[in-house]
Scaffold this motif. Sequence first.
Motif, PDB file in Angstrom:
ATOM      1  N   SER A  18     -43.321 -58.218 -54.841  1.00 17.20           N
ATOM      2  CA  SER A  18     -43.633 -59.616 -55.158  1.00 17.20           C
ATOM      3  C   SER A  18     -43.902 -59.721 -56.656  1.00 17.20           C
ATOM      4  O   SER A  18     -44.593 -58.881 -57.239  1.00 17.20           O
ATOM      5  CB  SER A  18     -44.844 -60.103 -54.354  1.00 17.20           C
ATOM      6  OG  SER A  18     -45.988 -59.319 -54.624  1.00 17.20           O
ATOM      7  N   PHE A  19     -43.362 -60.756 -57.259  1.00 19.63           N
ATOM      8  CA  PHE A  19     -43.446 -60.895 -58.711  1.00 19.63           C
ATOM      9  C   PHE A  19     -43.132 -62.329 -59.104  1.00 19.63           C
ATOM     10  O   PHE A  19     -42.601 -63.113 -58.315  1.00 19.63           O
ATOM     11  CB  PHE A  19     -42.469 -59.938 -59.403  1.00 19.63           C
ATOM     12  CG  PHE A  19     -41.036 -60.147 -59.004  1.00 19.63           C
ATOM     13  CD1 PHE A  19     -40.182 -60.921 -59.786  1.00 19.63           C
ATOM     14  CD2 PHE A  19     -40.542 -59.600 -57.840  1.00 19.63           C
ATOM     15  CE1 PHE A  19     -38.866 -61.134 -59.404  1.00 19.63           C
ATOM     16  CE2 PHE A  19     -39.225 -59.801 -57.446  1.00 19.63           C
ATOM     17  CZ  PHE A  19     -38.392 -60.564 -58.232  1.00 19.63           C
ATOM     18  N   THR A  20     -43.452 -62.652 -60.344  1.00 20.19           N
ATOM     19  CA  THR A  20     -43.173 -63.974 -60.908  1.00 20.19           C
ATOM     20  C   THR A  20     -42.208 -63.829 -62.075  1.00 20.19           C
ATOM     21  O   THR A  20     -42.360 -62.925 -62.900  1.00 20.19           O
ATOM     22  CB  THR A  20     -44.467 -64.654 -61.392  1.00 20.19           C
ATOM     23  OG1 THR A  20     -45.330 -64.866 -60.275  1.00 20.19           O
ATOM     24  CG2 THR A  20     -44.174 -65.996 -62.054  1.00 20.19           C
ATOM     25  N   VAL A  21     -41.226 -64.731 -62.129  1.00 24.40           N
ATOM     26  CA  VAL A  21     -40.311 -64.796 -63.271  1.00 24.40           C
ATOM     27  C   VAL A  21     -40.465 -66.165 -63.907  1.00 24.40           C
ATOM     28  O   VAL A  21     -40.411 -67.188 -63.218  1.00 24.40           O
ATOM     29  CB  VAL A  21     -38.847 -64.577 -62.840  1.00 24.40           C
ATOM     30  CG1 VAL A  21     -37.916 -64.732 -64.052  1.00 24.40           C
ATOM     31  CG2 VAL A  21     -38.673 -63.209 -62.211  1.00 24.40           C
ATOM     32  N   ARG A  22     -40.687 -66.184 -65.208  1.00 24.84           N
ATOM     33  CA  ARG A  22     -40.788 -67.443 -65.955  1.00 24.84           C
ATOM     34  C   ARG A  22     -39.736 -67.406 -67.062  1.00 24.84           C
ATOM     35  O   ARG A  22     -39.835 -66.622 -68.007  1.00 24.84           O
ATOM     36  CB  ARG A  22     -42.186 -67.601 -66.548  1.00 24.84           C
ATOM     37  CG  ARG A  22     -42.399 -68.917 -67.308  1.00 24.84           C
ATOM     38  CD  ARG A  22     -43.790 -68.948 -67.934  1.00 24.84           C
ATOM     39  NE  ARG A  22     -44.820 -68.846 -66.913  1.00 24.84           N
ATOM     40  CZ  ARG A  22     -46.066 -68.420 -67.153  1.00 24.84           C
ATOM     41  NH1 ARG A  22     -46.407 -68.046 -68.372  1.00 24.84           N
ATOM     42  NH2 ARG A  22     -46.948 -68.359 -66.167  1.00 24.84           N
TER      43      ARG A  22
END
Length: 334
Positions: free
Chosen positions: A175-179
């Motif tokens: 699980s991770f966030t990409v901006r």
Amino acid sequence: MEQWYEALDSASIPELSPAENARLKATLWRRIEHQIHASTLAREAVPMWRSIPLRWAVAALLIVGLGFGALRSLSPQKSPVTAARLSVLRAAPSSSANQWITHTNVSSQVARLALVDGSTVLLQPSSTLRYPQQFTDAKREVFLQGEAFFNIARNPVKPFLVVTDKVVTTVLGTSFTVRAYPEQPQALVMVRTGKVRVSPRPTGTGSPAGRVAAPLELIPNQQVAYSPEVLEMRKELVERPALLIPRPFAFDDRPVTEVIQALEHAYGVPIVYDEAALSGCTVRLIFRDEPMFEKLDLLCKALGASYERAGTKVIFHSKGCGNKPRPTDTLPAG
């Protein structure tokens, strides 16, 4: 639908005059009355408004009226309301012949998307995700513009790729966030669980002096910031590290080194400190649900110490207590 709407510009739509409209209505009502009369003769006991022929006739009249109203409203002059609706349709999820779906979050709330492989995506407002209806290739590839949090179903034989205009993030299950907003100079990838690899996206235009930023691997509570202009990939701690292993944080006259080790273990963040200098130092404190850096602030306040972030580590600075035990520092609960 858009092609049909554009075709209306060249379509010939009949426009009825008030007199023609009145004659049409009169003709329809004569037919309705004729059907009512024939039906009444056959079934005197049936109430008029429950008569099936009448119900069909009234429905026909309503359809005709609505039909002419629709033709008028969709005449070649495009109204602002119609244009606005078409704009929303362009932004809403749509599929094409190659079975790809484009979803743009036009709301002010986070949108939750469920992918066919069991992965989920939390898409931020004003962000767009393009993904296939079925992952039929050797890799699971999606395209992001904006920001989203990904919770990826594990599949060791089929990696998951998030492609933006600046970087490509590759995972097997995490699980991770990409901006990665087009108007921002750098892209950011933040890992919550598992491990990911972040690589600059090839542009096909070459790079200054032949330099290419090397891919980086991230573990939980790490992030990478990539700036294409300077070809720099910088790995660092996230602003708010997540608690990876919940545990109690109550210390009653416990060594400071024990507190530091508990924070390292719970957040997965290395903390560098001088063990010899801190020997003999004890504290009495209780941590609640404060973020990790606030916990460190409270510990530093008790010791008169300080800390700094250095890449993916924290460096803890303290003059220590020497070899002589110092009085226990106490912080009130909460």
